[in-house]
Structure formats: C-alpha cells, structure tokens
Design a protein around this motif. Structure first.
Motif, short mmCIF file in Angstrom:
data_model
loop_
_atom_site.label_atom_id
_atom_site.label_comp_id
_atom_site.label_asym_id
_atom_site.label_seq_id
_atom_site.Cartn_x
_atom_site.Cartn_y
_atom_site.Cartn_z
N THR A 241 6.86 5.49 -1.91
CA THR A 241 6.57 4.60 -0.78
C THR A 241 6.89 3.15 -1.10
O THR A 241 7.03 2.32 -0.18
CB THR A 241 5.09 4.70 -0.40
N GLY A 242 6.98 2.81 -2.38
CA GLY A 242 7.17 1.42 -2.76
C GLY A 242 5.84 0.70 -2.96
O GLY A 242 5.81 -0.49 -3.25
N TYR A 243 4.74 1.45 -2.78
CA TYR A 243 3.40 0.88 -2.92
C TYR A 243 2.57 1.72 -3.89
O TYR A 243 2.82 2.92 -4.07
CB TYR A 243 2.69 0.82 -1.57
N CYS A 244 1.59 1.09 -4.51
CA CYS A 244 0.67 1.80 -5.39
C CYS A 244 -0.25 2.68 -4.56
O CYS A 244 -0.22 2.66 -3.32
CB CYS A 244 -0.14 0.79 -6.20
N GLY A 245 -1.08 3.45 -5.25
CA GLY A 245 -1.98 4.36 -4.55
C GLY A 245 -2.92 3.65 -3.60
O GLY A 245 -3.21 4.13 -2.50
N VAL B 127 12.95 4.86 -12.82
CA VAL B 127 12.40 4.68 -11.47
C VAL B 127 11.05 3.96 -11.49
O VAL B 127 10.34 3.94 -10.50
CB VAL B 127 12.27 6.03 -10.74
N PHE B 128 10.71 3.37 -12.64
CA PHE B 128 9.45 2.62 -12.73
C PHE B 128 9.61 1.25 -12.09
O PHE B 128 10.59 0.55 -12.30
CB PHE B 128 9.05 2.46 -14.19
N THR B 129 8.63 0.85 -11.28
CA THR B 129 8.60 -0.49 -10.71
C THR B 129 7.14 -0.85 -10.41
O THR B 129 6.23 -0.07 -10.71
CB THR B 129 9.47 -0.57 -9.44
N TYR B 130 6.95 -2.01 -9.81
CA TYR B 130 5.60 -2.43 -9.42
C TYR B 130 5.47 -2.46 -7.91
O TYR B 130 6.46 -2.57 -7.18
CB TYR B 130 5.28 -3.81 -10.00
N CYS B 131 4.25 -2.36 -7.45
CA CYS B 131 3.93 -2.34 -6.02
C CYS B 131 4.48 -3.58 -5.31
O CYS B 131 4.46 -4.69 -5.85
CB CYS B 131 2.41 -2.26 -5.87
N GLN B 132 4.99 -3.37 -4.09
CA GLN B 132 5.57 -4.47 -3.31
C GLN B 132 4.52 -5.35 -2.64
O GLN B 132 4.83 -6.44 -2.17
CB GLN B 132 6.47 -3.89 -2.20
N GLU C 41 -4.78 -10.74 -2.50
CA GLU C 41 -5.34 -12.09 -2.45
C GLU C 41 -4.31 -13.14 -2.87
O GLU C 41 -4.60 -14.07 -3.62
CB GLU C 41 -6.58 -12.18 -3.34
N GLY C 42 -3.10 -12.95 -2.36
CA GLY C 42 -2.05 -13.94 -2.63
C GLY C 42 -1.28 -13.74 -3.91
O GLY C 42 -0.32 -14.46 -4.17
N ARG C 43 -1.67 -12.76 -4.73
CA ARG C 43 -0.96 -12.50 -5.98
C ARG C 43 -0.24 -11.16 -5.90
O ARG C 43 -0.76 -10.20 -5.31
CB ARG C 43 -1.94 -12.48 -7.15
N PRO C 44 0.96 -11.06 -6.49
CA PRO C 44 1.68 -9.78 -6.48
C PRO C 44 0.83 -8.68 -7.10
O PRO C 44 0.17 -8.90 -8.13
CB PRO C 44 2.93 -10.07 -7.33
N CYS C 45 0.81 -7.52 -6.49
CA CYS C 45 0.01 -6.41 -7.00
C CYS C 45 0.58 -5.97 -8.35
O CYS C 45 1.79 -5.74 -8.49
CB CYS C 45 0.06 -5.24 -6.01
N PRO C 46 -0.27 -5.85 -9.38
CA PRO C 46 0.21 -5.49 -10.73
C PRO C 46 0.29 -3.99 -10.97
O PRO C 46 0.63 -3.57 -12.07
CB PRO C 46 -0.87 -6.11 -11.63
N ARG C 47 -0.01 -3.19 -9.93
CA ARG C 47 -0.06 -1.75 -10.14
C ARG C 47 1.34 -1.12 -10.08
O ARG C 47 2.20 -1.56 -9.33
CB ARG C 47 -0.98 -1.09 -9.11
N PRO C 48 1.55 -0.06 -10.85
CA PRO C 48 2.87 0.59 -10.90
C PRO C 48 3.12 1.48 -9.69
O PRO C 48 2.19 1.93 -9.03
CB PRO C 48 2.80 1.42 -12.18
N CYS C 49 4.39 1.75 -9.42
CA CYS C 49 4.74 2.73 -8.40
C CYS C 49 6.14 3.28 -8.69
O CYS C 49 6.87 2.74 -9.53
CB CYS C 49 4.65 2.15 -6.99
N HIS C 50 6.47 4.34 -7.98
CA HIS C 50 7.74 5.04 -8.14
C HIS C 50 8.76 4.47 -7.16
O HIS C 50 8.50 4.34 -5.98
CB HIS C 50 7.49 6.53 -7.85
N GLN C 51 9.95 4.10 -7.66
CA GLN C 51 10.97 3.50 -6.80
C GLN C 51 11.39 4.42 -5.66
O GLN C 51 11.80 3.96 -4.60
CB GLN C 51 12.21 3.14 -7.63
N GLU C 52 11.31 5.73 -5.88
CA GLU C 52 11.73 6.68 -4.86
C GLU C 52 10.58 7.11 -3.96
O GLU C 52 10.74 7.97 -3.11
CB GLU C 52 12.36 7.90 -5.53
#
Length: 236
Positions: A209-213, A187-192, A196-207
């Motif tokens: 919110t889909g977003y990092c803290g 269930v590991f993924t990265y923030c949606q 500043e125009g670049r994909p967020c590199p922070r991790p999040c849980h697929q189950e």
C-alpha cells in the motif's frame, strides 16, 4: 493440351484438400511455437522469482551473501519463527530461526543497573499489508562484531536461537554467530505518511500500500491531513 479442371473435378478436390491440410499444419505449427514461447516465458518468470526470493521468509532478496542451496542446508531441522509470533521461541526441541529486514539501528548504550553495553536494532517481516516489527537487542560479542561490520538498513538478517527479552516483541543475542546476513531486500522502504508533522519512521513494502500497518488502516483523508501538516511545518 489438357483442359483446366472444372468444378467437381477430382483433381480440383485433391488440390483443395491439400491446401486445407497445409493451412492446418501451418496453424498447428504456429500454435505449438506460441505455446512453447509462453511456457518458456512462464518458466523464466518462475526462475526469476525463485532467484530473487528468500524461500524461508518469502522476502524479496538481491546481493545474496549465502547461496540459497547452502542456506537451505543450514535450515534443515530448524524451526522458522515468524516475527509476529515470537512466542514460538519457547517451544522445546529444534533450533529456532527468526528472519527479518533490518529497519533501524539504535545507538550503543549502557544499562546502569547491570552495567551491560547494548544496542537495539529493529527487524521487520515486511508484510505487504501490515508489517510487524521486533527489537533485536545486541550485547557482548554480537554487539562488538556487528557494530563494526557495516550492516545497513535494508539488509536481511537471520537470527539463530535468540532469547526472548522481558519486553514484548524483543529478542536478545550475545554471540556474533547468532546473526547471519543473507542479502539485501530491494522492496524495503518507509511509510509515505506523516505523524504530527514528522515523516513516519515505520517500514513498509514498496509493492504494498505504501503505508505502514498503522496508516494503512486510516482513511485517505486522515493520511492527507498528516502530510499537509508536515509540509506546512517544513515551509516554516
């Protein structure tokens, strides 16, 4: 030839009672069957959760490298230190263990002051709401071994008795035996969101919110603005 039983006839009453009892017995048998089926399904779900959950950290796990029973035996007498509370490593007494999902592998560098070769890896507890991160500094035999093992982002690692680094949120290991690969986290993924125009590199849980803290605390509009900016820059 005997006449058919009439209303109030004892034979008719007996037949009605038998019919009701038969229906009751069939209903009870059906209820018992459905109850057993529900219990079996519940137990199967519980077994599946147990099979796909690393008990000590609560992380979802697949492709185990160590049987759960063996790992349970290894953890006896040890303290689990959460990534959010690395200060617990300073407590005296029992051996300490930090468990997390590998979410970043840094390049091998050399400290020009101490002439020490090192690499900084990132671990996360993959909390559903606000994943915490820690930096794992690899040096010595640990760096030599784990740089060649093919460890990948998404692996679940256990770190035994690491030292607290001088930097906040950082731990250090020197020996290869201090790091154990437990399996993979499905269930590991990265923030949606985007920064500043670049994909967020922070991790999040697929189950989750889909977003990092950080982005989970922002409004939907703020997250959309960042994503739109990112998309426009990609088109350019």
């Amino acid at each position: 030839m005997a006449p058919p039983p009439g209303p109030g006839d004892p034979q008719e009453a007996t037949s009605g009672d038998e019919l009701r009892e038969s229906r009751k017995a069939r209903m009870e048998a059906l209820c018992a069957k459905l109850t057993m089926k529900a219990k079996k399904a519940h137990q199967e779900r519980a077994d599946e959760r147990d099979r796909t959950t690393e008990r000590w950290s609560g992380l979802r796990i697949v492709d185990r490298c160590i049987r759960q029973e063996k790992w349970d035996a290894s953890m006896r007498g040890k303290d689990l230190v959460p990534i959010q509370h690395l200060g617990g490593l300073l407590r005296k007494g029992k051996d300490k263990v930090v468990i997390g999902v590998l979410c970043g592998i840094g390049k091998v560098s050399t400290d020009t002051v101490s002439n020490t070769t090192f690499s900084e890896w990132k671990l996360t507890d993959l909390d559903l709401d606000s994943p915490a991160e820690a930096t794992l500094v690899m040096t010595g035999r640990a760096l030599e071994h784990w740089s060649s093992t093919g460890a990948k982002v998404g692996d679940i690692l256990a770190v035994l008795n690491p030292q607290l680094s001088c930097r906040s949120g950082a731990i250090r290991v020197t020996f290869e035996t201090q790091v154990i690969q437990l399996g993979r986290c499905p269930v590991f993924t990265y923030c949606q969101a985007s920064d500043e125009g670049r994909p967020c590199p922070r991790p999040c849980h697929q189950e989750g919110t889909g977003y990092c803290g950080l982005h989970s605390k922002r409004s939907h509009g703020e997250r959309c603005v960042g994503t739109q900016v990112s998309q426009k820059r990609r088109k350019l």
